[in-house]
Design an enzyme around this catalytic site. Sequence first.
Site, PDB file in Angstrom:
ATOM      1  N   TYR A 189      29.294  43.054  67.854  1.00 23.23           N
ATOM      2  CA  TYR A 189      28.297  42.202  67.194  1.00 23.23           C
ATOM      3  C   TYR A 189      27.235  43.032  66.477  1.00 23.23           C
ATOM      4  O   TYR A 189      26.515  42.530  65.630  1.00 23.23           O
ATOM      5  CB  TYR A 189      27.623  41.256  68.205  1.00 23.23           C
ATOM      6  CG  TYR A 189      28.560  40.191  68.743  1.00 23.23           C
ATOM      7  CD1 TYR A 189      29.834  40.008  68.221  1.00 23.23           C
ATOM      8  CD2 TYR A 189      28.175  39.381  69.790  1.00 23.23           C
ATOM      9  CE1 TYR A 189      30.697  39.049  68.726  1.00 23.23           C
ATOM     10  CE2 TYR A 189      29.027  38.407  70.296  1.00 23.23           C
ATOM     11  CZ  TYR A 189      30.293  38.254  69.758  1.00 23.23           C
ATOM     12  OH  TYR A 189      31.138  37.302  70.259  1.00 23.23           O
ATOM     13  N   ASP A 197      31.816  31.555  78.624  1.00 22.82           N
ATOM     14  CA  ASP A 197      31.952  30.139  78.258  1.00 22.82           C
ATOM     15  C   ASP A 197      33.106  29.482  79.017  1.00 22.82           C
ATOM     16  O   ASP A 197      32.998  28.330  79.448  1.00 22.82           O
ATOM     17  CB  ASP A 197      32.181  29.980  76.749  1.00 22.82           C
ATOM     18  CG  ASP A 197      30.861  29.904  75.983  1.00 22.82           C
ATOM     19  OD1 ASP A 197      29.810  30.161  76.604  1.00 22.82           O
ATOM     20  OD2 ASP A 197      30.879  29.584  74.785  1.00 22.82           O
ATOM     21  N   ASP A 254      42.340  39.748  78.497  1.00 17.13           N
ATOM     22  CA  ASP A 254      43.147  38.545  78.247  1.00 17.13           C
ATOM     23  C   ASP A 254      43.728  38.012  79.560  1.00 17.13           C
ATOM     24  O   ASP A 254      43.696  36.808  79.835  1.00 17.13           O
ATOM     25  CB  ASP A 254      44.243  38.819  77.199  1.00 17.13           C
ATOM     26  CG  ASP A 254      45.052  40.073  77.493  1.00 17.13           C
ATOM     27  OD1 ASP A 254      44.598  40.916  78.278  1.00 17.13           O
ATOM     28  OD2 ASP A 254      46.156  40.215  76.929  1.00 17.13           O
ATOM     29  N   LYS A 264      39.967  45.990  77.094  1.00 18.69           N
ATOM     30  CA  LYS A 264      41.301  45.978  76.463  1.00 18.69           C
ATOM     31  C   LYS A 264      41.709  47.432  76.202  1.00 18.69           C
ATOM     32  O   LYS A 264      41.899  47.851  75.063  1.00 18.69           O
ATOM     33  CB  LYS A 264      41.252  45.174  75.147  1.00 18.69           C
ATOM     34  CG  LYS A 264      41.199  43.672  75.357  1.00 18.69           C
ATOM     35  CD  LYS A 264      42.528  43.079  75.821  1.00 18.69           C
ATOM     36  CE  LYS A 264      43.550  43.074  74.697  1.00 18.69           C
ATOM     37  NZ  LYS A 264      44.873  42.621  75.208  1.00 18.69           N
ATOM     38  N   ASP A 296      31.200  37.032  75.830  1.00 19.43           N
ATOM     39  CA  ASP A 296      30.839  35.797  75.140  1.00 19.43           C
ATOM     40  C   ASP A 296      31.883  34.725  75.459  1.00 19.43           C
ATOM     41  O   ASP A 296      31.561  33.600  75.858  1.00 19.43           O
ATOM     42  CB  ASP A 296      30.810  36.102  73.630  1.00 19.43           C
ATOM     43  CG  ASP A 296      30.082  35.036  72.842  1.00 19.43           C
ATOM     44  OD1 ASP A 296      29.637  34.049  73.434  1.00 19.43           O
ATOM     45  OD2 ASP A 296      29.971  35.194  71.607  1.00 19.43           O
TER      46      ASP A 296
END
Length: 369
Positions: free
Chosen positions: A141, A253, A225, A192, A249
């Site tokens: 970001y 959620d 993942d 990852k 992020d």
Amino acid sequence: MAVSHLLFLPGDGIGPEVTNEVRRVVEWFNARGAGFEIEHDLVGGCAYEAHGQAVSDATMALASAADAVLFGAVGGPKWDRVPYEVRPEAGLLRLRKDLELFANLRPAICFTALAESSSLKRDLVEGLDIMIVRELTGGVYFGEPKVITDLGNGQKRAVDTQVYDTFEIERISRVAFELAAKRKNKVTSMDKRNVMRTGVLWNEVVSAVHEREYPGVELDHMLADAGGMQLVRAPKQFDVIVTDNLFGDMLSDIAAMLTGSIGMLPSASLGLPSAATGKRRALYEPVHGSAPDIAGKGIANPIAMIASFGMALRYSFNMSVEADLLDRAIAAALDDGLRTGDIAAPGTKTIGTAAMGTAIIEKLDRLSA
Ligand code: NAD
């Protein structure tokens, strides 16, 4: 008695309504010997109206001097057209950036009384209590270059850069290990590393901090993942999850939705310990926004905001007995069947913001008697 300084920034929309219920809870604790002093100031659209800025320098000075900031919510259709740099959300972003709040803590707790409102089966979520620790000030970001280039042949190229330095991974992993040591003593780090260099470094640095500084805490690594799948398959296997800005992020959620309404979700953002006091800079806020559709009606659920103060008790003021008491008071009000509209089954009776605040305070009275 030591005085603890709280800065309340209620903001816009339902922010002032839910913050007012926290003020009552703080007064309840003060009447029993806690030494909180509350200051109020403006942030977001209301600050723009008053000063032409979403957060003023004077407010920033108060925020840096406070022991903890309690932030309501900002924004609303009234300010949709104000210049980008002074839009309400810019106030929150400046607070996060200038106070260097690099660690975002989002608990996912499933209250027994609300287990039916989860999208997962009751036995998977009942009693769930996990904490997602998301790196908040680095990664893709913020990494440079971050551009869209016109290639001149009818094509454009967009580049975002995922970048992490060792110190950023070290400090976020310390927050995760310290939290785990006060909970169920287990950290799961998600990255990852199979496809990203930043993932390789993330994994290496988290492992090194673990070995060097927190060997007594259990550490697992999981690909992000696979972590997403495990969160919906068997969420209770986790205690503390630590991950980068982008994966955090999304994973926070997902975890949030395991527990029902957005009106129930608190959060904390922590910075480095101050050299003067040893206390971490901290801002506590509900996950929800300013909910313009219900603002001014007195029907917003104040629990996310009250539980955010509960996190402040726990993480800024080392008052875990009081934090546990507040959590139990919230659970007890829910066990009695008291519901604001967002968490009520269709057709059932609901209560408003102030009535929910009163119910929680009555439970505090009863549980502490
Ligand atoms: P929102 O979270 O404000 O509302 C989403 C839905 O959830 C609405 O239907 C709302 O009524 C409901 N809701 C939210 N909180 C609730 C509560 N405590 N009790 C009962 N119902 C609740 O998100 P949105 O509608 O996407 O955004 C509205 C405004 O808030 C926008 O201006 C947005 O930019 C801003 N926003 C601010 C923050 C923040 O201040 N941190 C976060 C998200 C959105």
